[in-house]
Design a protein around this motif. Structure first.
Motif, PDB file in Angstrom:
ATOM      1  N   UNK A 151     -40.340  -1.465  10.945  1.00 56.07           N
ATOM      2  CA  UNK A 151     -39.760  -0.187  11.370  1.00 56.07           C
ATOM      3  C   UNK A 151     -39.067   0.570  10.235  1.00 56.07           C
ATOM      4  N   UNK A 152     -38.789  -0.090   9.114  1.00 55.21           N
ATOM      5  CA  UNK A 152     -38.183   0.582   7.951  1.00 55.21           C
ATOM      6  C   UNK A 152     -38.929   0.253   6.656  1.00 55.21           C
ATOM      7  N   UNK A 153     -40.157  -0.218   6.786  1.00 56.22           N
ATOM      8  CA  UNK A 153     -40.928  -0.610   5.599  1.00 56.22           C
ATOM      9  C   UNK A 153     -41.170   0.565   4.660  1.00 56.22           C
ATOM     10  N   UNK A 154     -41.421   1.741   5.210  1.00 57.40           N
ATOM     11  CA  UNK A 154     -41.692   2.900   4.357  1.00 57.40           C
ATOM     12  C   UNK A 154     -40.466   3.281   3.546  1.00 57.40           C
ATOM     13  N   UNK A 155     -39.317   3.404   4.187  1.00 56.73           N
ATOM     14  CA  UNK A 155     -38.112   3.813   3.460  1.00 56.73           C
ATOM     15  C   UNK A 155     -37.731   2.759   2.414  1.00 56.73           C
ATOM     16  N   UNK A 156     -37.849   1.488   2.735  1.00 56.90           N
ATOM     17  CA  UNK A 156     -37.516   0.455   1.751  1.00 56.90           C
ATOM     18  C   UNK A 156     -38.525   0.439   0.609  1.00 56.90           C
ATOM     19  N   UNK A 164     -35.136   1.223  -7.326  1.00 55.21           N
ATOM     20  CA  UNK A 164     -35.189  -0.065  -8.017  1.00 55.21           C
ATOM     21  C   UNK A 164     -36.085   0.034  -9.242  1.00 55.21           C
ATOM     22  N   UNK A 165     -37.110   0.872  -9.166  1.00 56.11           N
ATOM     23  CA  UNK A 165     -38.013   1.049 -10.297  1.00 56.11           C
ATOM     24  C   UNK A 165     -39.128   0.031 -10.339  1.00 56.11           C
ATOM     25  N   UNK A 166     -39.430  -0.573  -9.194  1.00 60.81           N
ATOM     26  CA  UNK A 166     -40.491  -1.574  -9.114  1.00 60.81           C
ATOM     27  C   UNK A 166     -41.711  -0.939  -8.454  1.00 60.81           C
ATOM     28  N   UNK A 167     -42.871  -1.182  -9.013  1.00 57.76           N
ATOM     29  CA  UNK A 167     -44.097  -0.579  -8.487  1.00 57.76           C
ATOM     30  C   UNK A 167     -44.595  -1.327  -7.259  1.00 57.76           C
ATOM     31  N   UNK A 168     -45.339  -0.614  -6.454  1.00 57.88           N
ATOM     32  CA  UNK A 168     -46.016  -1.212  -5.310  1.00 57.88           C
ATOM     33  C   UNK A 168     -47.499  -1.219  -5.652  1.00 57.88           C
ATOM     34  N   UNK A 169     -48.112  -2.356  -5.549  1.00 55.43           N
ATOM     35  CA  UNK A 169     -49.537  -2.477  -5.844  1.00 55.43           C
ATOM     36  C   UNK A 169     -50.344  -1.683  -4.826  1.00 55.43           C
ATOM     37  N   UNK A 170     -51.444  -1.106  -5.284  1.00 53.35           N
ATOM     38  CA  UNK A 170     -52.270  -0.259  -4.419  1.00 53.35           C
ATOM     39  C   UNK A 170     -52.637  -0.927  -3.108  1.00 53.35           C
ATOM     40  N   UNK A 171     -52.953  -2.214  -3.124  1.00 56.67           N
ATOM     41  CA  UNK A 171     -53.357  -2.882  -1.892  1.00 56.67           C
ATOM     42  C   UNK A 171     -52.187  -3.038  -0.918  1.00 56.67           C
ATOM     43  N   UNK A 172     -50.947  -2.934  -1.403  1.00 57.53           N
ATOM     44  CA  UNK A 172     -49.768  -3.049  -0.544  1.00 57.53           C
ATOM     45  C   UNK A 172     -49.228  -1.691  -0.100  1.00 57.53           C
ATOM     46  N   UNK A 173     -49.693  -0.620  -0.718  1.00 57.34           N
ATOM     47  CA  UNK A 173     -49.208   0.721  -0.386  1.00 57.34           C
ATOM     48  C   UNK A 173     -49.906   1.221   0.882  1.00 57.34           C
ATOM     49  N   UNK A 174     -49.113   1.430   1.914  1.00 56.02           N
ATOM     50  CA  UNK A 174     -49.668   1.921   3.176  1.00 56.02           C
ATOM     51  C   UNK A 174     -49.915   3.421   3.095  1.00 56.02           C
ATOM     52  N   UNK A 175     -50.707   3.926   3.994  1.00 57.53           N
ATOM     53  CA  UNK A 175     -50.943   5.369   4.053  1.00 57.53           C
ATOM     54  C   UNK A 175     -49.650   6.122   4.319  1.00 57.53           C
ATOM     55  N   UNK A 176     -48.793   5.567   5.165  1.00 62.62           N
ATOM     56  CA  UNK A 176     -47.511   6.208   5.473  1.00 62.62           C
ATOM     57  C   UNK A 176     -46.634   6.284   4.230  1.00 62.62           C
ATOM     58  N   UNK A 177     -46.615   5.222   3.457  1.00 69.63           N
ATOM     59  CA  UNK A 177     -45.849   5.211   2.212  1.00 69.63           C
ATOM     60  C   UNK A 177     -46.396   6.260   1.244  1.00 69.63           C
ATOM     61  N   UNK A 178     -47.712   6.275   1.073  1.00 66.17           N
ATOM     62  CA  UNK A 178     -48.329   7.233   0.148  1.00 66.17           C
ATOM     63  C   UNK A 178     -48.023   8.668   0.569  1.00 66.17           C
TER      64      UNK A 178
END
Length: 189
Positions: A151-156, A164-178
């Motif tokens: 329920x808060x995955x996108x904001x985190x 934090x400056x940490x990247x999210x790998x493409x396979x972990x990036x959801x459409x909502x996040x993008x």
């Protein structure tokens, strides 16, 4: 937070200072973004490191960067996955045992902030440190290798990349996040 720095960027001995500066910038930008998205209404508390502003921000962030998953019904709204304001006389231990999520949470009683993981309080911050509470919360996610609540995955995830400056790998990036990140970055360009 030092452990978070070692996990993310072991070579930067000023990681925590930089992250706090990025958090302050993020908070300032979130004011304007929130007004643009009509999630916030002026006038807003002026002090981005103050308690009133931090509470307002933490309550608003899940609507600025919404996740497709709804919070558990007993939780109420998604911001409760990040912050719960204790009323006078509330027992934090009782709240934690009834809480439907085991993820880290900030509990605030007006003077002290307790960071709990599951039903166990792990850190206490004084009122003047409350604005750093979400950063400490993120440190627990990293240090304990915890998964974000849906329920808060996108904001985190946005905080992970923008603060934090940490990247999210493409396979972990959801459409909502993008979509949220594109809207956020597009607003400031």
């Amino acid at each position: 937070m030092d452990e978070l720095g070692r996990i993310v960027d072991a070579n930067d001995n000023k990681f925590v200072e930089g992250m706090k500066a990025r958090w302050s910038t993020f908070c300032s930008k979130a004011q304007f973004f929130g007004i643009w998205k009509k999630a916030l209404k002026p006038p807003l508390p002026l002090d981005v490191r103050g308690v009133d502003f931090t509470i307002l921000l933490l309550n608003t962030l899940p609507s600025l960067f919404p996740s497709p998953a709804q919070p558990p019904k007993r939780l109420g709204n998604a911001s409760e996955a990040l912050l719960h304001i204790l009323k006078q006389g509330d027992d934090p231990t009782l709240y934690l045992t009834k809480r439907p999520l085991s993820s880290p949470v900030l509990l605030f009683d007006g003077t002290t902030c307790i960071i709990a993981v599951g039903d166990f309080p792990v850190t206490t911050l004084q009122k003047d440190e409350f604005c750093d509470g979400l950063l400490v919360l993120m440190a627990y996610y990293y240090t304990l290798h915890l998964t974000y609540p849906k329920c808060v995955a996108t904001v985190l995830s946005v905080i992970q990349t923008e603060v934090v400056g940490d990247v999210i790998h493409d396979q972990d990036a959801t459409n909502t996040y993008k979509k949220s990140l594109a809207e956020w970055r597009g607003f400031f360009e």
